[in-house]
Design an enzyme around this catalytic site. Structure first.
Site, mmCIF file in Angstrom:
data_model
loop_
_atom_site.group_PDB
_atom_site.id
_atom_site.type_symbol
_atom_site.label_atom_id
_atom_site.label_comp_id
_atom_site.label_asym_id
_atom_site.label_seq_id
_atom_site.Cartn_x
_atom_site.Cartn_y
_atom_site.Cartn_z
ATOM 1 N N GLU A 38 32.335 59.481 35.256
ATOM 2 C CA GLU A 38 31.616 58.233 35.004
ATOM 3 C C GLU A 38 32.611 57.074 34.924
ATOM 4 O OE1 GLU A 38 28.399 56.505 31.740
ATOM 5 O OE2 GLU A 38 29.819 58.057 31.119
ATOM 6 N N LYS A 103 22.172 54.549 36.289
ATOM 7 C CA LYS A 103 21.984 55.295 35.042
ATOM 8 C C LYS A 103 20.734 54.812 34.297
ATOM 9 C CE LYS A 103 24.638 56.526 30.861
ATOM 10 N NZ LYS A 103 25.913 56.241 30.127
ATOM 11 N N CYS A 137 26.085 61.078 32.299
ATOM 12 C CA CYS A 137 26.453 61.204 30.885
ATOM 13 C C CYS A 137 25.255 61.315 29.939
ATOM 14 C CB CYS A 137 27.377 60.037 30.513
ATOM 15 S SG CYS A 137 28.398 60.362 29.046
#
Length: 250
Positions: A38, A103, A137
Site C-alpha cells: 500500500e 480503497k 489494508c
C-alpha cells in the site's frame, strides 16, 4: 501462476528512491504477477496534497517495470483526480491494460477518511485465467465487502499494517481465505514509517482451506496459484452454495 510480493521498506515521501529500490529488488526475480505494498511510492501518509500523484508518476513507473519484466504489477499509491485524493490500487498488465480500485474503507483511526475519498466500486481483474479481487489494508476488517459471490478466485490485499496489530492481520487473512474458498495473498510493508510505526515481515498467501502456501526468499514472499486445485476444492466443499444473499450500498 506465480505471484511474488515485495516486502518493501518504504522510504517516507520519496518516490524517486522508492522506485529505484523496487527496481533493484526486482533484478533477479521472476513471476507472473508482482505485488507492491500500500502506498509503495510514499508510505502511508496523510499529507495527501503533498504526496499524491498529479502526473501519474506511480502508474507510469508500474507500466515501465511491467513491460521490463513482462509481468503484471499491482500496488497502491496516493493519487489526485478532479480535486479529490484517492488511495488507488493499480493492476497493470504488460500489454498496458490498466485497472484500478480506490480503497473503500478508509482508516479513520489515523484520519485517512479526512484526507482521502472512498472508492465506490468493487473491482475484480482477470489475469491469465485467474480472477482477482482487489483490496487495500483496512478493507480486510470488512468481510461483507469481500464476500465471494462466486465471481473471483483470489483476493489481493496490499497493506501498511503495523506490528502492534499484526496478529489481527494474519488471522483475518486466513479467515477471508476459508470463508470465501479462495486464495488470499496479503502483502505488508516492512521497516519504520515517518510516524515511527514499526512494520514486521508478515506477508502470507493462503489456500481456500486456510493452509499457507507461500514461501519466503530474501525480501520476497511468493506462491504458486493452481486454479484447478481450487476448482476441485470448491467442487468437493460446496460451502459457497449456502451463503447469504445481500447487496452493498455505496
Amino acid at each position: 501462476m506465480k505471484v511474488a510480493g515485495l516486502n518493501l521498506d518504504i522510504i517516507w515521501k520519496n518516490k524517486t528512491e522508492n522506485f529505484a529500490r523496487i527496481e533493484s529488488e526486482l533484478l533477479n526475480v521472476e513471476a507472473d504477477l508482482f505485488l507492491l505494498p500500500e502506498m509503495f511510492s510514499t508510505g502511508f501518509c496523510m499529507d495527501a496534497s503533498e504526496v499524491s500523484d498529479r502526473n501519474n508518476e506511480s502508474l507510469e513507473f508500474l507500466k515501465k517495470i511491467s513491460k521490463e519484466k513482462n509481468a503484471a504489477f499491482c500496488g497502491s499509491a496516493p493519487v489526485e483526480q478532479d480535486g479529490n485524493f484517492y488511495n488507488r490500487m493499480f493492476f497493470v498488465k504488460p500489454d498496458d491494460e490498466i485497472s484500478f480500485y480506490d480503497k473503500r474503507h478508509l482508516f479513520s483511526f489515523s484520519g485517512e477518511d479526512k484526507f482521502y475519498t472512498p472508492g465506490k466500486e468493487r473491482v475484480i481483474v482477470e489475469y491469465k485465467g485467474i480472477r482477482f479481487l482487489l483490496q487495500v489494508c483496512y478493507d480486510l476488517r470488512f468481510p461483507v465487502f469481500a464476500r465471494n459471490n462466486d465471481d473471483y478466485d483470489a483476493i489481493l490485499y496490499v497493506a501498511n499494517w503495523p506490528e502492534k496489530r499484526v496478529g489481527a492481520w494474519e488471522h483475518l487473512l486466513k479467515a477471508r481465505a476459508i470463508e470465501n474458498l479462495s486464495f488470499v495473498f496479503g502483502l505488508n510493508r516492512i521497516g519504520t514509517d515517518g510516524n515511527d510505526l514499526l512494520y514486521q515481515e508478515s506477508s502470507h498467501c493462503f489456500f481456500g482451506d486456510g493452509k499457507e502456501i507461500s514461501q519466503k526468499q530474501g525480501n520476497f514472499v511468493s506462491a504458486e496459484l493452481y486454479l484447478e486445485e481450487l476448482k476441485d476444492f470448491r467442487k468437493h466443499f460446496q460451502f459457497l452454495n449456502d451463503r447469504d444473499s445481500f447487496s452493498i450500498e455505496f
